[in-house]
Design an enzyme around this catalytic site. Sequence first.
Site, mmCIF file in Angstrom:
data_model
loop_
_atom_site.group_PDB
_atom_site.id
_atom_site.type_symbol
_atom_site.label_atom_id
_atom_site.label_comp_id
_atom_site.label_asym_id
_atom_site.label_seq_id
_atom_site.Cartn_x
_atom_site.Cartn_y
_atom_site.Cartn_z
ATOM 1 N N SER A 60 1.104 -1.512 -0.012
ATOM 2 C CA SER A 60 -0.245 0.077 -0.054
ATOM 3 C C SER A 60 0.762 0.976 0.288
ATOM 4 C CB SER A 60 -0.583 0.104 1.041
ATOM 5 O OG SER A 60 -1.669 -1.562 1.229
ATOM 6 N N HIS A 97 -6.252 -1.384 -5.352
ATOM 7 C CA HIS A 97 -5.461 -1.932 -5.117
ATOM 8 C C HIS A 97 -5.538 -2.601 -6.575
ATOM 9 C CE1 HIS A 97 -2.431 -3.724 -2.859
ATOM 10 N NE2 HIS A 97 -2.804 -3.643 -2.067
ATOM 11 N N HIS A 119 -3.597 -10.203 0.828
ATOM 12 C CA HIS A 119 -3.990 -10.190 2.695
ATOM 13 C C HIS A 119 -4.853 -11.408 3.480
ATOM 14 C CE1 HIS A 119 -2.640 -5.929 0.554
ATOM 15 N NE2 HIS A 119 -2.323 -6.035 2.260
ATOM 16 N N TYR A 121 -7.012 -10.684 4.657
ATOM 17 C CA TYR A 121 -8.702 -9.599 5.754
ATOM 18 C C TYR A 121 -9.203 -9.678 4.300
ATOM 19 C CZ TYR A 121 -6.641 -6.241 3.658
ATOM 20 O OH TYR A 121 -5.831 -4.855 2.522
ATOM 21 N N GLU A 122 -8.607 -9.919 3.156
ATOM 22 C CA GLU A 122 -9.274 -10.370 2.462
ATOM 23 C C GLU A 122 -10.220 -12.241 1.997
ATOM 24 O OE1 GLU A 122 -7.731 -8.780 -1.378
ATOM 25 O OE2 GLU A 122 -5.894 -9.033 -0.609
ATOM 26 N N ALA A 149 2.677 -1.092 4.205
ATOM 27 C CA ALA A 149 2.554 0.703 5.052
ATOM 28 C C ALA A 149 2.030 0.210 6.694
ATOM 29 C CB ALA A 149 1.310 1.066 4.098
ATOM 30 N N MET A 252 -0.403 -5.359 8.009
ATOM 31 C CA MET A 252 -1.841 -6.946 8.045
ATOM 32 C C MET A 252 -1.018 -7.213 7.164
ATOM 33 S SD MET A 252 -5.113 -4.485 8.028
ATOM 34 C CE MET A 252 -5.015 -2.896 9.262
ATOM 35 N N SER A 253 0.265 -7.861 6.911
ATOM 36 C CA SER A 253 0.940 -8.241 5.406
ATOM 37 C C SER A 253 2.088 -8.721 5.799
ATOM 38 C CB SER A 253 0.915 -7.155 4.018
ATOM 39 O OG SER A 253 1.870 -6.381 4.757
ATOM 40 N N ASN A 276 1.335 6.295 10.068
ATOM 41 C CA ASN A 276 0.503 6.755 10.967
ATOM 42 C C ASN A 276 1.371 6.258 12.096
ATOM 43 O OD1 ASN A 276 -0.726 3.937 9.972
ATOM 44 N ND2 ASN A 276 -1.242 4.057 12.124
ATOM 45 N N HIS A 290 -7.281 4.619 5.774
ATOM 46 C CA HIS A 290 -6.656 3.901 4.693
ATOM 47 C C HIS A 290 -6.549 5.285 4.072
ATOM 48 C CE1 HIS A 290 -5.352 0.842 2.990
ATOM 49 N NE2 HIS A 290 -6.032 1.230 1.907
#
Length: 321
Positions: A60, A97, A119, A121-122, A149, A252-253, A276, A290
């Site tokens: 990302s 994406h 990911h 979460y997908e 990220a 998350m990756s 962040n 995001h």
Amino acid sequence: MAKNQVEFNGNGNVSFGENGSNGYFSEQENKYTYESVVATAEFLKKLVPFSPVVGIICGSGMGAYWNKGSLADSLQDKIVIPYEDIPNFPRSTVKGHAGALVFGYLSNVPVVCMKGRFHYYEGYPLWKCAMPVRVMKLLGANHLIATNAAGGLNPNFRVGDVMLVKDHINLMGFAGNNPLQGPNDERFGPRFPPMNQAYDKDLIKEAKNIAKEVGLGDNIHEGVYTCLGGPNFETVAELNMLKMLGADTVGMSTVHEVITAIHCNMTVLAFSLITNECITDYECRDNPNHEEVIDVGKMRENVLGKFVQRIVEHIAKTKNE
Ligand code: HPA
């Protein structure tokens, strides 16, 4: 007993299906056979007249969401192959994406970029998220650069800073979820791969020098990354716990990709772009979102492009066997 069927007998033991694998955990078992990953690589070899030396995962913060100016977009003699055209490949489900393998040359070094990754979460199991790493390896890439990220947990980190990953905490692994779960195929790698030297020390050292040269100055750090399944950002209590565990960034990756790369004997460099600062105070009224992830990625696009380019040059000069 039918294939994959599980039977519980009277004394509480479980018997397994005739294929010898543990059907009970079938959702966590890797469904890609060695032959199916080879078939994917062979398909790509027919379309690309060179063999990549380095695989680069552009997440990302590295142009997964945009074209113009992104690292993948800047490759010379580019060949773009959308994920949906690649046999056996997962599809990117994240809105906006990009989903393509981009082959080309960076400073005359042949590379392959994953423009957008997969990911947990997908809804994809970890072995599916990480399968492209095995494809990269079978195409000839012995080196992986994984970018992500991340939220900064370390109070010294600021938005826009870069952290070279020196280690990770595989939190999903703690809960029994690992991309290498299921029967092991030795043609990829060993059953019990060590992870204590996952992140190549020489590459980290050189990346620190390169960071100074490309103008990252004091904005470069080294630390520990941890990956959660997402997709929600973390609670205050969770972030404070991660800090106590010794994590410097959270995302998350990456972790499952790195485990898969080490398993198949690739050298790995990974870095987090801090998009962040993690909120570890109940009084704070800000929310992570995001959009800021993408904005910070865009802001750092030029310097990170140069950074990766110089690292690739270094790998080609020193590590290419
Ligand atoms: N948490 C998890 N993943 C992230 C974050 C975060 O704060 N920032 C960017 N990716």
